[in-house]
Design an enzyme around this catalytic site. Structure first.
Site, PDB file in Angstrom:
ATOM      1  N   TYR A 142     -52.137 -11.287   5.163  1.00 21.39           N
ATOM      2  CA  TYR A 142     -53.501 -11.817   5.188  1.00 21.39           C
ATOM      3  C   TYR A 142     -53.557 -13.200   5.840  1.00 21.39           C
ATOM      4  O   TYR A 142     -54.573 -13.605   6.383  1.00 21.39           O
ATOM      5  CB  TYR A 142     -54.076 -11.932   3.773  1.00 21.39           C
ATOM      6  CG  TYR A 142     -54.734 -10.683   3.258  1.00 21.39           C
ATOM      7  CD1 TYR A 142     -54.054  -9.479   3.235  1.00 21.39           C
ATOM      8  CD2 TYR A 142     -56.032 -10.714   2.772  1.00 21.39           C
ATOM      9  CE1 TYR A 142     -54.649  -8.339   2.750  1.00 21.39           C
ATOM     10  CE2 TYR A 142     -56.641  -9.578   2.279  1.00 21.39           C
ATOM     11  CZ  TYR A 142     -55.947  -8.389   2.264  1.00 21.39           C
ATOM     12  OH  TYR A 142     -56.546  -7.262   1.779  1.00 21.39           O
ATOM     13  N   LYS A 192     -41.638  -2.621   0.328  1.00 21.86           N
ATOM     14  CA  LYS A 192     -41.245  -1.612   1.319  1.00 21.86           C
ATOM     15  C   LYS A 192     -39.898  -2.066   1.879  1.00 21.86           C
ATOM     16  O   LYS A 192     -39.718  -2.248   3.094  1.00 21.86           O
ATOM     17  CB  LYS A 192     -42.342  -1.498   2.392  1.00 21.86           C
ATOM     18  CG  LYS A 192     -42.159  -0.364   3.379  1.00 21.86           C
ATOM     19  CD  LYS A 192     -42.369   1.020   2.794  1.00 21.86           C
ATOM     20  CE  LYS A 192     -42.031   2.094   3.806  1.00 21.86           C
ATOM     21  NZ  LYS A 192     -41.995   3.459   3.252  1.00 21.86           N
ATOM     22  N   ASP A 224     -44.988   3.375  -1.025  1.00 22.65           N
ATOM     23  CA  ASP A 224     -45.517   4.734  -0.812  1.00 22.65           C
ATOM     24  C   ASP A 224     -45.298   5.581  -2.065  1.00 22.65           C
ATOM     25  O   ASP A 224     -46.194   6.312  -2.510  1.00 22.65           O
ATOM     26  CB  ASP A 224     -44.907   5.391   0.446  1.00 22.65           C
ATOM     27  CG  ASP A 224     -43.385   5.294   0.506  1.00 22.65           C
ATOM     28  OD1 ASP A 224     -42.777   4.555  -0.295  1.00 22.65           O
ATOM     29  OD2 ASP A 224     -42.798   5.987   1.368  1.00 22.65           O
ATOM     30  N   ASP A 248     -53.760  -5.068  -2.548  1.00 20.88           N
ATOM     31  CA  ASP A 248     -55.150  -4.735  -2.209  1.00 20.88           C
ATOM     32  C   ASP A 248     -55.344  -3.222  -2.270  1.00 20.88           C
ATOM     33  O   ASP A 248     -56.277  -2.714  -2.888  1.00 20.88           O
ATOM     34  CB  ASP A 248     -55.454  -5.258  -0.795  1.00 20.88           C
ATOM     35  CG  ASP A 248     -56.852  -4.889  -0.346  1.00 20.88           C
ATOM     36  OD1 ASP A 248     -57.802  -5.101  -1.132  1.00 20.88           O
ATOM     37  OD2 ASP A 248     -57.006  -4.373   0.780  1.00 20.88           O
ATOM     38  N   ASP A 252     -57.228  -0.741  -5.508  1.00 22.56           N
ATOM     39  CA  ASP A 252     -58.371   0.174  -5.345  1.00 22.56           C
ATOM     40  C   ASP A 252     -58.013   1.560  -5.867  1.00 22.56           C
ATOM     41  O   ASP A 252     -58.816   2.232  -6.513  1.00 22.56           O
ATOM     42  CB  ASP A 252     -58.776   0.300  -3.862  1.00 22.56           C
ATOM     43  CG  ASP A 252     -59.910  -0.641  -3.490  1.00 22.56           C
ATOM     44  OD1 ASP A 252     -59.975  -1.744  -4.073  1.00 22.56           O
ATOM     45  OD2 ASP A 252     -60.731  -0.277  -2.615  1.00 22.56           O
TER      46      ASP A 252
HETATM   47  C1  IPM Z   1     -60.358  -7.375  -2.504  1.00 28.80           C
HETATM   48  C2  IPM Z   1     -61.131  -7.162  -1.234  1.00 28.80           C
HETATM   49  C3  IPM Z   1     -60.848  -8.302  -0.259  1.00 28.80           C
HETATM   50  C4  IPM Z   1     -59.367  -8.278   0.051  1.00 28.80           C
HETATM   51  C5  IPM Z   1     -61.683  -8.284   1.037  1.00 28.80           C
HETATM   52  C6  IPM Z   1     -63.173  -8.240   0.749  1.00 28.80           C
HETATM   53  C7  IPM Z   1     -61.359  -9.429   1.933  1.00 28.80           C
HETATM   54  O1  IPM Z   1     -60.846  -5.919  -0.689  1.00 28.80           O
HETATM   55  O2  IPM Z   1     -60.564  -8.422  -3.152  1.00 28.80           O
HETATM   56  O3  IPM Z   1     -59.564  -6.508  -2.866  1.00 28.80           O
HETATM   57  O4  IPM Z   1     -58.925  -7.559   0.946  1.00 28.80           O
HETATM   58  O5  IPM Z   1     -58.628  -9.009  -0.616  1.00 28.80           O
HETATM   59 MG    MG Z   2     -59.601  -4.727  -1.897  1.00 30.54          MG
END
Ligand code: IPM
Ligand code: MG
Length: 363
Positions: A142, A192, A224, A248, A252
């Site tokens: 990032y 990884k 993975d 990240d 999710d």
């Molecule tokens: C998160 C989001 C952010 C990230 C984006 C909006 C920049 O996806 O907080 O997980 O990638 O960190």
């Molecule tokens: Mg995210």
């Protein structure tokens, strides 16, 4: 009453709706424990760009640093998708994380028993899941340099850099081991290392820290495989520590274990600062409709009480209210399934119910 100032950055899409709910619940919970919450609000992300021509102003960044504790809604939306990288709403978020130095991003994944049916996964796979994802937040790909675009003799190319230093890995590792000590005493480090140099250093650095915590078990998992294990058998995890990009993606995925990403709060800590935000995005498709799930934002406010305000009771109070509202069957559309005893509710109604269920402490 003690006074405490919090900066609120509602941002875009459903951000303002869920932040309003979170602030209302936070104020109510804190005031019953003798702390008055004062908020200062600033436009941020796309809303910031629309007002100031940049997604976050220096003034807003300074204000956040000065007051240390920030409650954020969500940023982004199709309206701002074509802006240059540094004008995009997401750039504001990354800048804020970096400037606040909040390198440790805690994303707790807990499956609420009455929501087990809302997940796309089988109930028996997800019940009793309780994972703490510790995501490194201010390093990795990032923020790595160099980061460029080149002409490449007619074949344009782009370059991002994934880089970690030993000290960066070790400070997030310590956070993970400390957290594990208060839980099931197990840390799984995700990398990884079969391919990436930065992951090989990551693994070695985590192992060095592990030696300081002989009471905590350390295992390693390739990212993975981890993506697979999370949906195959999520109960195997206690604390998971990983880099920025892997964290990240995995968070999710893990969110869906809880039925909806609308349930997942986060706390980002470092340098005495605290940034609190729901993991979900700005959901422009439902913005302004009054149907957004405020529970992730409200649960983020609970984390603010716990980690920044040292108000554990207020944090528990808010979390108990969230459980009570779910147990009573109230559901926003994202977690609604036509089960008997459930009622479809909007953002405001959820907020109202949360206030009702905040237990008043004995005086
Ligand atoms: C998160 C989001 C952010 C990230 C984006 C909006 C920049 O996806 O907080 O997980 O990638 O960190
Ligand atoms: Mg995210």
């Amino acid at each position: 009453m003690t006074k405490q100032t919090i900066i609120t950055l509602p941002g875009d899409g459903i951000g303002p709706e869920v932040t309003t709910a979170a602030v209302t619940v936070l104020k109510a919970a804190c005031s019953s424990f003798g702390t008055e919450i004062e908020t200062i609000e600033r436009p941020f992300g796309g809303a910031g760009y629309d007002r100031d021509g940049e997604p976050v102003t220096q003034e807003t960044l300074e204000l956040c640093k000065q007051h240390k504790f920030v409650l954020l809604g969500a940023v982004g939306g199709p309206k701002w998708d074509d802006l240059s990288a540094e004008k995009r709403p997401e750039a504001a978020l990354l800048k804020l994380r970096k400037e606040l130095g909040v390198y440790a991003n805690l994303r707790p994944i807990r499956v609420h028993p009455s929501l087990a049916g809302a997940s796309t996964l089988k109930k028996e796979v997800i019940t009793e899941t309780d994972i703490l994802i510790m995501r490194e937040l201010t390093g990795g790909i990032y923020f790595g340099r160099p980061r460029t675009n080149g002409a490449g003799n007619g074949d344009p190319y782009s370059l991002d850099t994934m880089s970690y230093s030993r000290s960066e890995v070790q400070r997030i590792s310590r956070k993970a081991f400390e957290a594990a000590r208060l839980r099931d005493k197990r840390v799984c480090s995700v990398d990884k290392a079969n391919v990436l140099e930065s992951s090989r250093l990551w693994r070695k650095s985590v192992e060095e820290v592990a030696a300081e915590y002989p009471d905590v078990e350390l295992t390693h998992m390739l990212v993975d495989n981890c993506a697979m294990q999370l949906i195959r058998n999520p109960k195997q995890f206690d604390v998971m520590v990983t880099g920025n990009l892997f964290g990240d993606i995995l968070s999710d995925e893990a969110a869906m274990l809880t039925g909806s990403i609308g349930m997942l709060p986060s706390a980002s800590l470092g340098d005495g600062n605290g940034l609190y935000e729901p993991v979900h995005g700005s959901a422009p498709d439902i913005a302004g409709k009054g149907e957004a799930n405020p529970l992730a934002a409200v649960a983020s406010a609970a984390l603010l009480c716990r980690y920044s305000l040292d108000m554990e009771e207020a944090a528990n109070n808010i979390e108990t209210a969230i459980h009570a509202v779910l147990d009573a069957g109230y559901r926003t559309p994202d977690i609604y399934s036509e089960e008997p005893g459930t009622t479809l509710a909007g953002t405001k109604e959820m907020e109202q119910k949360l206030l009702e269920y905040l237990t008043v402490p004995a005086t």
